[in-house]
Design a protein around this motif. Structure first.
Motif, short mmCIF file in Angstrom:
data_model
loop_
_atom_site.label_atom_id
_atom_site.label_comp_id
_atom_site.label_asym_id
_atom_site.label_seq_id
_atom_site.Cartn_x
_atom_site.Cartn_y
_atom_site.Cartn_z
N MET A 117 0.85 -1.20 0.00
CA MET A 117 0.00 0.00 0.00
C MET A 117 0.88 1.25 0.00
SD MET A 117 -2.99 1.01 2.71
CE MET A 117 -4.01 2.47 2.48
N LYS A 118 0.55 2.19 -0.87
CA LYS A 118 1.35 3.40 -0.99
C LYS A 118 1.20 4.28 0.24
CE LYS A 118 1.27 3.83 -6.04
NZ LYS A 118 0.92 4.71 -7.17
N SER A 119 2.27 4.96 0.57
CA SER A 119 2.21 5.92 1.66
C SER A 119 1.40 7.14 1.24
CB SER A 119 3.62 6.36 2.05
OG SER A 119 4.22 7.10 0.99
N SER A 120 0.95 7.91 2.23
CA SER A 120 0.17 9.11 1.93
C SER A 120 0.97 10.08 1.06
CB SER A 120 -0.24 9.80 3.24
OG SER A 120 -1.11 8.99 3.99
N TRP A 121 2.25 10.22 1.36
CA TRP A 121 3.09 11.12 0.59
C TRP A 121 3.18 10.69 -0.87
CZ3 TRP A 121 4.65 15.78 0.33
CH2 TRP A 121 5.74 16.15 -0.48
N GLN A 122 3.33 9.39 -1.11
CA GLN A 122 3.44 8.89 -2.48
C GLN A 122 2.12 9.08 -3.23
OE1 GLN A 122 6.33 7.73 -3.96
NE2 GLN A 122 5.03 7.99 -5.79
N VAL A 123 1.00 8.90 -2.53
CA VAL A 123 -0.31 9.13 -3.14
C VAL A 123 -0.44 10.57 -3.60
CG1 VAL A 123 -2.79 9.26 -2.68
CG2 VAL A 123 -1.49 7.28 -1.90
N ILE A 124 -0.01 11.49 -2.75
CA ILE A 124 -0.08 12.92 -3.08
C ILE A 124 0.83 13.26 -4.26
CG2 ILE A 124 0.44 15.24 -2.23
CD1 ILE A 124 -0.44 14.26 0.55
N VAL A 125 2.07 12.73 -4.22
CA VAL A 125 3.02 13.01 -5.31
C VAL A 125 2.47 12.49 -6.64
CG1 VAL A 125 5.30 12.42 -6.22
CG2 VAL A 125 5.04 13.06 -3.81
N ASP A 126 1.91 11.30 -6.64
CA ASP A 126 1.35 10.73 -7.87
C ASP A 126 0.18 11.55 -8.39
OD1 ASP A 126 3.20 8.71 -7.68
OD2 ASP A 126 1.81 7.23 -6.85
N ALA A 127 -0.55 12.19 -7.48
CA ALA A 127 -1.75 12.95 -7.89
C ALA A 127 -1.41 14.35 -8.39
CB ALA A 127 -2.71 13.05 -6.70
N LEU A 128 -0.25 14.86 -8.06
CA LEU A 128 0.08 16.26 -8.36
C LEU A 128 -0.03 16.62 -9.85
CD1 LEU A 128 3.08 17.02 -5.96
CD2 LEU A 128 0.70 17.78 -5.79
N PRO A 129 0.47 15.81 -10.78
CA PRO A 129 0.36 16.20 -12.20
C PRO A 129 -1.08 16.37 -12.67
CG PRO A 129 1.99 14.46 -11.94
CD PRO A 129 1.28 14.58 -10.62
N ILE B 228 -9.64 9.87 -6.96
CA ILE B 228 -10.22 9.09 -5.86
C ILE B 228 -10.95 7.86 -6.37
CG2 ILE B 228 -12.01 9.14 -4.07
CD1 ILE B 228 -11.17 12.07 -3.56
N SER B 229 -11.58 7.98 -7.55
CA SER B 229 -12.29 6.82 -8.10
C SER B 229 -11.35 5.68 -8.42
CB SER B 229 -13.05 7.23 -9.37
OG SER B 229 -12.15 7.56 -10.42
N GLY B 230 -10.04 5.99 -8.54
CA GLY B 230 -9.07 4.95 -8.85
C GLY B 230 -8.31 4.42 -7.65
N ASN B 231 -8.12 5.29 -6.61
CA ASN B 231 -7.32 4.81 -5.47
C ASN B 231 -8.05 4.84 -4.13
OD1 ASN B 231 -7.36 7.53 -4.70
ND2 ASN B 231 -5.25 7.93 -5.33
N TYR B 232 -9.21 5.47 -4.09
CA TYR B 232 -10.03 5.54 -2.88
C TYR B 232 -9.30 6.17 -1.70
CZ TYR B 232 -12.99 2.38 -5.54
OH TYR B 232 -13.75 1.82 -6.52
N ARG B 233 -8.34 7.03 -1.97
CA ARG B 233 -7.62 7.71 -0.90
C ARG B 233 -8.24 9.10 -0.70
NH1 ARG B 233 -2.78 4.75 -0.05
NH2 ARG B 233 -2.41 6.19 1.71
N PHE B 234 -9.42 9.11 -0.10
CA PHE B 234 -10.21 10.33 0.03
C PHE B 234 -9.48 11.43 0.79
CE2 PHE B 234 -13.18 6.85 -0.51
CZ PHE B 234 -14.10 7.36 -1.42
#
Length: 217
Positions: free
Chosen positions: A1-13, A180-186
Motif C-alpha cells: 500500500m502506498k504511503s500518503s506522501w506517495q499518493v499525493i506526489v502521484d496525484a500532483l500532475p 479518488i475513483s481509482g485509489n479511494y484515498r479520500f
C-alpha cells in the motif's frame, strides 16, 4: 500500500492540470463578466427608468438563484428546450460569467455612484457629452476604487468553478474525484485539492490587500 506522501506526489500532475483548467475558466469568465457587468452597471445608473428596471431585474434573477441551478439550466435546460447541444466547457464559462456579472454590475454601480456628482457636471460644462464624461472622467475614478472588489469577485468565481464538476469539466475538484475513483484515498486527495485552492486564493487575497493599501495612500 502506498504511503500518503506517495499518493499525493502521484496525484500532483493531474491536479495541476485541473488547476490550470480552473484558472482558464476563471479568467475567461471574468473577462466576459466584466463586459456584461459594466453594461448592466451603466444601465442601473442611467436616467431612463426602463433601463434601470431591466438592470435591476437581471441582477435580482441572477443573485436570487443558486449558481448550481444556473449551471443546470445552461447545460441541460436550455439545450433541451431549444434542441441543441452545448459543450460543457462553454456552458461552464457561461454560467460563471453570468453569475459573476450580476455582482460586478453592483460593484460598477456603487463605484460610479461613489464619484462626486460634481465631476459629471464639470465634465458636461466643458462640452463633453454624458457618455464621454462617463468614459473619460467618472469611470477612471470609479474603477480605481473598485479594483479590490474586482479581485474579491475573482476569488469567489474561482471557488465557484468547483461546482462545474457536476457537468464533467475536468477542473481541480473534478480531477480530485477522478483520482479518488481509482485509489479511494479520500483524505489525502481532498486535502491536496484544498491546499491547491488555498494557496492560489491566498495569493489573490494578499494581492487584494496590497491593492487596498496602495490605493488608500
Amino acid at each position: 500500500m502506498k504511503s500518503s506522501w506517495q499518493v499525493i506526489v502521484d496525484a500532483l500532475p493531474i491536479l495541476a492540470k485541473g488547476l490550470l483548467v480552473t484558472i482558464e475558466i476563471t479568467v475567461l469568465a471574468l473577462i466576459i463578466a466584466l463586459i456584461i457587468g459594466l453594461f448592466i452597471g451603466l444601465m442601473n445608473t442611467a436616467r431612463t427608468k426602463i433601463l434601470r428596471s431591466i438592470g435591476t431585474v437581471y441582477i435580482d434573477i441572477i443573485r436570487g438563484t443558486p449558481l448550481l441551478v444556473q449551471i443546470f439550466i445552461i447545460y441541460f435546460g436550455i439545450p433541451y428546450a431549444l434542441d441543441f447541444q452545448i459543450d460543457e466547457f462553454v456552458a461552464g464559462i457561461a454560467a460563471i460569467s453570468l453569475n459573476a456579472s450580476a455582482y460586478l454590475a453592483e460593484i460598477f454601480r456603487a463605484g460610479i455612484q461613489s464619484v462626486d456628482g460634481g465631476q459629471m457636471e464639470a465634465a458636461r460644462s466643458l462640452g463633453l457629452t454624458r457618455g464621454q464624461a462617463m468614459r473619460l472622467v467618472v469611470l477612471p475614478q470609479a474603477v480605481r476604487r473598485m479594483i479590490p472588489a474586482f479581485v474579491n469577485q475573482a476569488i469567489v468565481s474561482m471557488k465557484d468553478t468547483s461546482l462545474l464538476t457536476v457537468i464533467g469539466i475536468r477542473e481541480l475538484t473534478n480531477s480530485g474525484e477522478i483520482i479518488i475513483s481509482g485509489n479511494y484515498r479520500f483524505f489525502e486527495i481532498w486535502i491536496t485539492v484544498a491546499v491547491f485552492y488555498f494557496v492560489f486564493i491566498h495569493l489573490l487575497t494578499l494581492f487584494s490587500r496590497y491593492l487596498e493599501k496602495r490605493l488608500a495612500n
